[in-house]
Scaffold this motif. Structure first.
Motif, PDB file in Angstrom:
ATOM      1  N   SER A  76      42.735  43.130  45.834  1.00 27.65           N
ATOM      2  CA  SER A  76      41.411  43.432  46.377  1.00 27.65           C
ATOM      3  C   SER A  76      40.700  42.155  46.828  1.00 27.65           C
ATOM      4  N   LEU A  77      40.856  41.046  46.105  1.00 26.00           N
ATOM      5  CA  LEU A  77      40.249  39.788  46.516  1.00 26.00           C
ATOM      6  C   LEU A  77      40.846  39.277  47.831  1.00 26.00           C
ATOM      7  N   ILE A  78      42.128  39.434  48.003  1.00 25.58           N
ATOM      8  CA  ILE A  78      42.776  39.035  49.264  1.00 25.58           C
ATOM      9  C   ILE A  78      42.254  39.879  50.418  1.00 25.58           C
ATOM     10  N   ILE A  79      42.146  41.181  50.187  1.00 22.13           N
ATOM     11  CA  ILE A  79      41.653  42.084  51.237  1.00 22.13           C
ATOM     12  C   ILE A  79      40.194  41.758  51.579  1.00 22.13           C
ATOM     13  N   ILE A  80      39.372  41.518  50.562  1.00 22.44           N
ATOM     14  CA  ILE A  80      37.969  41.164  50.801  1.00 22.44           C
ATOM     15  C   ILE A  80      37.870  39.840  51.566  1.00 22.44           C
ATOM     16  N   GLY A  81      38.693  38.866  51.220  1.00 20.73           N
ATOM     17  CA  GLY A  81      38.704  37.591  51.934  1.00 20.73           C
ATOM     18  C   GLY A  81      39.078  37.751  53.391  1.00 20.73           C
TER      19      GLY A  81
END
Length: 74
Positions: A12-17
């Motif tokens: 999720s952090l990768i997608i948000i980034g």
């Protein structure tokens, strides 16, 4: 596959980034388009340069040399 071994938080952090990076790129592109239109609108007026036109000059060009003030002379 290493992607499947990552936790939900990491994914999720990768997608948000990625979403944030794409949003900033789109915002910058829109700003560039807006400023480009403003600059083109500001400089689209076609007119003659009065300083370069000899017909508007009543007197011939006479250069004025700089001079020192008399009270500062030695």
């Amino acid at each position: 596959m290493e992607i499947l071994s990552m936790s939900d938080l990491q994914i999720s952090l990768i997608i948000i980034g990625i979403i944030i990076i794409v949003a900033v790129a789109i915002f910058n592109w829109l700003q560039q388009l807006r400023y480009r239109r403003e600059v083109q609108a500001a400089f689209e007026h076609k007119h003659d340069d009065i300083l370069l036109d000899a017909h508007h000059s009543d007197e011939p060009f006479q250069r004025i040399e700089p001079k020192f003030n008399k009270k500062y002379r030695m």
